[in-house]
Scaffold this active site. Structure first.
Site, PDB file in Angstrom:
ATOM      1  N   CYS A  28       0.830  -1.209   0.000  1.00 39.08           N
ATOM      2  CA  CYS A  28       0.000   0.000   0.000  1.00 39.08           C
ATOM      3  C   CYS A  28       0.866   1.262   0.000  1.00 39.08           C
ATOM      4  CB  CYS A  28      -0.907  -0.057   1.235  1.00 39.08           C
ATOM      5  SG  CYS A  28      -1.719   1.478   1.652  1.00 39.08           S
ATOM      6  N   CYS A  31       0.110   3.847   2.700  1.00 35.94           N
ATOM      7  CA  CYS A  31       0.548   3.303   3.997  1.00 35.94           C
ATOM      8  C   CYS A  31       2.038   3.573   4.198  1.00 35.94           C
ATOM      9  CB  CYS A  31       0.313   1.794   4.063  1.00 35.94           C
ATOM     10  SG  CYS A  31      -1.409   1.296   3.936  1.00 35.94           S
TER      11      CYS A  31
END
Length: 104
Positions: A28, A31
């Site tokens: 991600c 993230c």
């Protein structure tokens, strides 16, 4: 310091005081942007807030239990109760302002 939490340890890790858990995954992009911000905040607010992170690929029970559909999601708990859920990337200033509501 940010501590790794798992499905087995999450409830115990977030039972007392104010906690922030970063739900993330290695693949991600947002993230990976959020993670250093959480690390910086933990250095600055670590005496008032406990910081955890959970890899949603390795731990699927807890994100499912809390209805986490998008990552990064930051879950804020106070004394074991969810008080805030923050979805998507947020700056250090934005997160500090949110956490300040629950400490002190």
């Amino acid at each position: 310091m940010v501590t790794e939490t798992t499905d087995k340890t999450f409830e115990q890790d977030t039972a007392k005081g104010v906690t922030l858990t970063d739900f993330w995954a290695t693949w991600c992009g947002p993230c990976r942007m959020q993670s250093p911000v959480v690390d910086q905040l933990s250095e600055e607010m670590g005496d008032k807030v406990t910081f955890n992170k959970m890899d949603v690929d390795k731990n699927q029970e807890t994100p499912q239990k809390f209805g986490i559909m998008s990552i990064p999601t930051l879950l804020v708990k106070k004394d074991g109760k969810v008080v805030d859920s923050i979805v998507g990337y947020h700056s250090k200033e934005q997160l500090a302002k949110i956490l300040d509501q629950y400490v002190g």
